[in-house]
Write an enzyme that holds these catalytic residues in place. Structure first.
Site, PDB file in Angstrom:
ATOM      1  CE  LYS A 193      -1.163 -51.644 -31.106  1.00 24.25           C
ATOM      2  NZ  LYS A 193      -1.100 -50.371 -31.879  1.00 24.25           N
ATOM      3  CB  THR A 248      -8.624 -41.411 -20.192  1.00 25.29           C
ATOM      4  OG1 THR A 248      -7.526 -40.909 -19.417  1.00 25.29           O
ATOM      5  CG2 THR A 248      -9.753 -41.824 -19.254  1.00 25.29           C
ATOM      6  CD  GLU A 269       1.370 -45.566 -15.771  1.00 23.63           C
ATOM      7  OE1 GLU A 269       1.211 -44.351 -15.565  1.00 23.63           O
ATOM      8  OE2 GLU A 269       1.657 -46.379 -14.881  1.00 23.63           O
ATOM      9  CB  CYS A 304       1.105 -38.559 -20.411  1.00 24.03           C
ATOM     10  SG  CYS A 304       2.699 -39.042 -19.745  1.00 24.03           S
ATOM     11  CD  GLU A 402      -3.968 -36.158 -22.493  1.00 24.02           C
ATOM     12  OE1 GLU A 402      -4.697 -37.032 -22.981  1.00 24.02           O
ATOM     13  OE2 GLU A 402      -2.905 -36.413 -21.908  1.00 24.02           O
TER      14      GLU A 402
END
Ligand code: NAD
Length: 498
Positions: A193, A248, A269, A304, A402
């Site tokens: 996906k 996250t 991840e 990331c 982030e």
């Protein structure tokens, strides 16, 4: 063989002529959604729609999962001789190389990544990963446990069944290959996906796999948005494992969906705010500046494990920052279809605005923002220059969250111990680096840093042979290397009394 350089006009002509795959790849062919839903694939370098794409709704997902499960039960892939499966997967890797130009162009058009990088990095790395797992396939031995004279105890790895790989838009082909490679090599049925922002090249992967001889229904690609297609896979009782890369926030949601459904395995991840520590004894300030600039500005900072927090000893901060600043000009954003471009478009105007909001907050709080200007290009699109943030509070949002853009947050410190404490004071733990001439400090810091990868006097060195993943809220489990098989296999003990 060297391919001839193309001009931006050549690439534009190729882009105008390209055919977009717009349907799911299901049961060995492209198939329309039974429910008529669509979403748009956009070009972030122009802000224009490339094409509508079918959205695979929950009922469509049921159909695809049933096919995947039936093929697994029938053993059309898992039960074949490992050497045969290896040959098929090697052909899959070769097929990716044979379609390299179309894959690279589709990925550039949809994500705004520079064509030079999708050609030189993303497509070859995707093919290389599939090849690496193909080559492992017939060399993996099972284990025997010590049973003395009373028993023969075999410990075997078995495929889990149907794996759903849910992946992000920042390295669509590379990250897909980190999941598809080991999951297929282990014998599973796999459903990919892709992110709604980066669907087209992934759909083509389905066709290439089928051409290589992956049996129909064993590798399928379902386009759709996260809360529709992704959620249907995450909550599906016939999906035995989710292999996720993304934020996250969504990673946590998938853990909940696993608990609400069949307690499927969930490999995550997730995000990062990776620290690069530069100590006062670092003598290689130019090399460090090159690595720092590349780590945060490559791929528009949408990485990331970007080295987004620079933790630098006060004694050398100005000398280092002067060098990093001097490298900003190398990352001037430009047309992704120009092979000379190093920095392309941000993934969307709304994401760029989110990044700009962090810069505005830093200015409001009295911090210093160097660079970060939005560029208006005649073609439209979302482009911004690299940015450095100085004089920011280590507790501020810009220092802790982030940002996922080309923004380097600088924090000054006194000594290595404080640097490591600051680095570890984070919800994330994906990667870290330390620059030092002192061997014992390098080992001490590497041991104390709570991160899945620690680089010493380097950044972003990577190999499919090394595990990749995070501590803390950067994830659960590892991609790449033989350790990735843990996500896609069950261990079975067979105890034979003698
Ligand atoms: P995202 O979490 O928004 O989306 C990732 C994938 O999850 C997409 O396919 C999306 O459609 C799907 N999704 C979204 N909501 C869902 C839901 N409710 N249920 C099921 N699936 C859902 O992330 P993104 O914006 O595509 O990517 C950026 C994020 O990915 C960043 O946080 C980045 O750090 C992370 N990332 C991590 C790694 C790593 O290896 N640790 C690598 C690349 C990117």
């Amino acid at each position: 063989m060297m391919t001839a350089r193309k001009t931006p006009a050549d690439w534009q002509a190729a882009a105008t002529a390209i055919e977009y795959p717009t349907q799911a790849f299901v049961d060995g062919d492209y198939r329309a959604s039974a429910h008529g839903a669509t979403f748009n694939a956009d070009n972030p370098a122009t802000g224009k729609v490339l094409t509508p794409v079918d959205e695979w709704t929950a009922a469509d997902v049921d159909d695809a999962v049933a096919i995947a499960a039936a093929r697994f039960e029938a053993g059309v892939w898992a039960d074949r001789d490992p050497a045969e499966r290896k040959a098929v997967m090697l052909r899959f890797a070769d097929g990716i190389r044979a379609h390299a130009e179309r894959l690279a162009l589709l990925e550039t058009l949809e994500t705004g990544k520079p064509i030079s990088q999708t050609q030189a990095v993303d497509v070859p790395a995707c093919a290389g990963t599939i090849q690496w797992y193909a080559e492992c396939l017939d060399k993996l031995y099972d284990e025997m446990a010590p049973g003395g004279h009373e028993a023969v105890i075999a410990i075997r790895r078995e495929p889990v069944g149907t794996v759903a790989a849910i992946v992000p838009w920042n390295y669509p082909l590379i990250i897909a290959s980190w999941k598809i490679g080991p999951a297929l090599a282990a014998g599973n049925s796999v459903i990919l996906k892709p992110a709604e922002e980066s669907t087209l090249a992934s759909l083509l992967l389905g066709e290439i796999a089928a051409e290589a001889g992956i049996p129909a229904g064993v590798f399928q690609v379902l386009p759709g948005r996260g809360h529709v297609t992704g959620d249907a896979l995450a909550g599906h009782d016939q999906v035995q494992a989710i292999a996720f890369t993304g934020s996250t926030e969504v990673g946590k949601r998938l853990l909940v969906r696993s608990g609400e459904s069949n307690m499927k395995k969930v490999g995550l991840e997730c995000g990062g705010k990776s620290a690069q520590i530069v100590t006062r004894d670092c003598e290689q300030l130019d090399a460090a500046a090159d690595a720092i600039a590349g780590s945060i500005w490559y791929n528009q900072g949408e990485t990331c494990h970007a080295g987004s927090r620079l933790i630098v000893d006060r004694a050398i901060a100005d000398a280092l920052l002067e060098r990093v600043e001097a490298r900003m000009a190398q990352y001037e954003p430009g047309n992704p279809l120009d092979e000379a471009t190093v920095m392309g478009a941000m993934i969307s105007a709304s994401h760029q605005q989110r990044v700009q909001d962090y810069l505005a907050e830093v200015r409001r709080d009295g911090g210093q923002v160097i660079g970060g200007e939005v560029l208006a290009r005649p073609e439209g699109g979302a482009f911004m220059r690299p940015a450095i943030l100085r004089r920011i509070d280590p507790a501020s949002r810009a220092a802790r969250e982030e940002i996922f853009g080309p923004v380097l947050a600088v924090i000054e410190c006194d000594g290595l111990d404080e640097a490591v404490d600051l680095a570890n004071d984070s919800d994330y733990g994906l990667a870290a680096a330390v620059w030092t001439e002192r061997l014992s400090d390098a080992h001490r810091a590497a041991r104390r840093l709570r991160a899945g990868t620690v680089w010493v006097n380097s950044y972003d060195m990577a190999s499919v042979a090394t595990p990749f993943g995070g501590y803390k809220q950067s994830g659960i489990g590892r991609d790449r290397s033989l350790h990735a098989f843990d996500k896609y296999t069950e261990l079975k003990t067979t105890w034979v009394a003698v």
